[in-house]
Design an enzyme around this catalytic site. Structure first.
Site, PDB file in Angstrom:
ATOM      1  N   GLU A 131      29.718  31.094  40.764  1.00  0.00           N
ATOM      2  CA  GLU A 131      30.891  30.751  41.562  1.00  0.00           C
ATOM      3  C   GLU A 131      30.528  29.820  42.721  1.00  0.00           C
ATOM      4  O   GLU A 131      31.274  28.883  43.033  1.00  0.00           O
ATOM      5  CB  GLU A 131      31.561  32.036  42.058  1.00  0.00           C
ATOM      6  CG  GLU A 131      32.175  32.832  40.910  1.00  0.00           C
ATOM      7  CD  GLU A 131      32.547  34.266  41.262  1.00  0.00           C
ATOM      8  OE1 GLU A 131      32.991  34.989  40.350  1.00  0.00           O
ATOM      9  OE2 GLU A 131      32.397  34.667  42.438  1.00  0.00           O
ATOM     10  N   ASN A 191      46.438  40.693  44.150  1.00  0.00           N
ATOM     11  CA  ASN A 191      45.513  41.619  44.811  1.00  0.00           C
ATOM     12  C   ASN A 191      44.713  40.948  45.922  1.00  0.00           C
ATOM     13  O   ASN A 191      43.628  41.394  46.288  1.00  0.00           O
ATOM     14  CB  ASN A 191      44.603  42.312  43.781  1.00  0.00           C
ATOM     15  CG  ASN A 191      43.740  41.339  42.998  1.00  0.00           C
ATOM     16  OD1 ASN A 191      43.825  40.134  43.202  1.00  0.00           O
ATOM     17  ND2 ASN A 191      42.902  41.865  42.119  1.00  0.00           N
ATOM     18  N   HIS A 225      39.660  37.584  45.499  1.00  0.00           N
ATOM     19  CA  HIS A 225      38.686  37.651  44.404  1.00  0.00           C
ATOM     20  C   HIS A 225      37.336  37.889  45.061  1.00  0.00           C
ATOM     21  O   HIS A 225      37.064  37.358  46.129  1.00  0.00           O
ATOM     22  CB  HIS A 225      38.636  36.331  43.629  1.00  0.00           C
ATOM     23  CG  HIS A 225      37.415  36.243  42.768  1.00  0.00           C
ATOM     24  ND1 HIS A 225      37.382  36.720  41.479  1.00  0.00           N
ATOM     25  CD2 HIS A 225      36.163  35.784  43.044  1.00  0.00           C
ATOM     26  CE1 HIS A 225      36.155  36.549  40.996  1.00  0.00           C
ATOM     27  NE2 HIS A 225      35.403  35.982  41.920  1.00  0.00           N
ATOM     28  N   TYR A 281      36.932  31.994  35.121  1.00  0.00           N
ATOM     29  CA  TYR A 281      37.457  33.171  34.419  1.00  0.00           C
ATOM     30  C   TYR A 281      37.155  33.099  32.921  1.00  0.00           C
ATOM     31  O   TYR A 281      37.986  33.545  32.113  1.00  0.00           O
ATOM     32  CB  TYR A 281      38.967  33.264  34.623  1.00  0.00           C
ATOM     33  CG  TYR A 281      39.409  33.768  35.991  1.00  0.00           C
ATOM     34  CD1 TYR A 281      38.809  34.883  36.581  1.00  0.00           C
ATOM     35  CD2 TYR A 281      40.455  33.155  36.669  1.00  0.00           C
ATOM     36  CE1 TYR A 281      39.234  35.354  37.823  1.00  0.00           C
ATOM     37  CE2 TYR A 281      40.883  33.634  37.906  1.00  0.00           C
ATOM     38  CZ  TYR A 281      40.268  34.728  38.475  1.00  0.00           C
ATOM     39  OH  TYR A 281      40.697  35.204  39.687  1.00  0.00           O
ATOM     40  N   LYS A 288      43.196  34.612  47.680  1.00  0.00           N
ATOM     41  CA  LYS A 288      44.031  34.055  46.617  1.00  0.00           C
ATOM     42  C   LYS A 288      45.408  33.645  47.176  1.00  0.00           C
ATOM     43  O   LYS A 288      45.743  33.987  48.314  1.00  0.00           O
ATOM     44  CB  LYS A 288      44.157  35.111  45.505  1.00  0.00           C
ATOM     45  CG  LYS A 288      42.807  35.406  44.851  1.00  0.00           C
ATOM     46  CD  LYS A 288      42.780  36.739  44.143  1.00  0.00           C
ATOM     47  CE  LYS A 288      43.228  36.647  42.725  1.00  0.00           C
ATOM     48  NZ  LYS A 288      42.891  37.914  41.972  1.00  0.00           N
TER      49      LYS A 288
HETATM   50  P1  CMP Z   1      40.020  38.886  40.207  1.00  0.00           P
HETATM   51  O1  CMP Z   1      39.090  39.700  41.047  1.00  0.00           O
HETATM   52  O2  CMP Z   1      40.314  37.526  40.693  1.00  0.00           O
HETATM   53  O3  CMP Z   1      39.505  38.774  38.714  1.00  0.00           O
HETATM   54  C1  CMP Z   1      40.360  38.559  37.632  1.00  0.00           C
HETATM   55  C2  CMP Z   1      41.790  38.679  38.019  1.00  0.00           C
HETATM   56  O4  CMP Z   1      42.670  38.843  36.951  1.00  0.00           O
HETATM   57  C3  CMP Z   1      41.947  39.938  38.866  1.00  0.00           C
HETATM   58  O5  CMP Z   1      41.393  39.709  40.126  1.00  0.00           O
HETATM   59  C4  CMP Z   1      43.445  40.159  38.804  1.00  0.00           C
HETATM   60  O6  CMP Z   1      44.133  39.415  39.783  1.00  0.00           O
HETATM   61  C5  CMP Z   1      43.754  39.593  37.429  1.00  0.00           C
HETATM   62  N1  CMP Z   1      43.978  40.680  36.475  1.00  0.00           N
HETATM   63  C6  CMP Z   1      43.080  41.535  36.006  1.00  0.00           C
HETATM   64  N2  CMP Z   1      43.661  42.385  35.122  1.00  0.00           N
HETATM   65  C7  CMP Z   1      44.948  42.006  35.035  1.00  0.00           C
HETATM   66  C8  CMP Z   1      46.041  42.472  34.288  1.00  0.00           C
HETATM   67  N3  CMP Z   1      45.938  43.498  33.439  1.00  0.00           N
HETATM   68  N4  CMP Z   1      47.219  41.847  34.456  1.00  0.00           N
HETATM   69  C9  CMP Z   1      47.319  40.794  35.289  1.00  0.00           C
HETATM   70  N5  CMP Z   1      46.312  40.307  36.021  1.00  0.00           N
HETATM   71  C10 CMP Z   1      45.130  40.910  35.905  1.00  0.00           C
END
Ligand code: CMP
Length: 139
Positions: free
Chosen positions: A127, A113, A116, A50, A10
């Protein structure tokens, strides 16, 4: 079971310049790269990608962040690839991740984080279809 799964580095991971280190961790675990590209995501792709988060309060900010730089998208394959990738990445929240996982080592918080990864085999197929043509996969 031989599986395919998708990982995105990301924007926060891209900006930290940890793309090589992320790929290295998967390859060291015996997973094979089947597809790899750098792309800029669009709102149209993210709305589908998403779809399960579309009504969440963090969705607009998540979309903005995901489009802020190119991402590095890869398809990995191997025995139990989805579970292996999950273990290598760690859980969504870096604060809950174990040392040695990508999200603990390079992540900051849930929105930042680093990676993904596909949640399931069904998600992986969706995906892959959104980001790769069959000609772009080398299995
Ligand atoms: P990802 O694995 O890309 O899937 C959905 C993404 O939404 C997740 O990683 C996080 O980066 C983001 N995400 C999930 N929960 C939250 C939250 N409570 N607040 C902000 N971002 C979130």
């Amino acid at each position: 079971m031989e599986e395919q799964t998708v990982v995105l580095v990301k924007p926060d991971g891209f900006e930290k310049k940890v793309v090589g280190q992320v790929i290295d961790r998967f390859e060291r675990a015996g997973l094979a790269l089947v597809g790899l590209k750098m792309i800029r995501l669009t709102q149209g792709v993210l709305d589908v990608w998403y779809a399960h988060h579309k009504d969440k309060p963090f969705f607009p900010e998540l979309s903005k962040q995901m489009m802020s730089t190119p991402v590095v998208a890869m398809v990995l394959s191997g025995e139990n690839a989805i579970e292996k990738v999950f273990a290598i990445c760690g859980p969504t929240d870096p604060a809950e991740a174990a040392p040695g996982t990508i999200r603990k080592d390079f992540g900051v918080d849930k929105p930042h984080n680093v990676v993904h990864r596909s949640d399931s085999a069904e998600a992986a197929q969706k995906e892959i279809g959104l980001l790769f043509t069959p000609e772009e996969l080398f299995s």
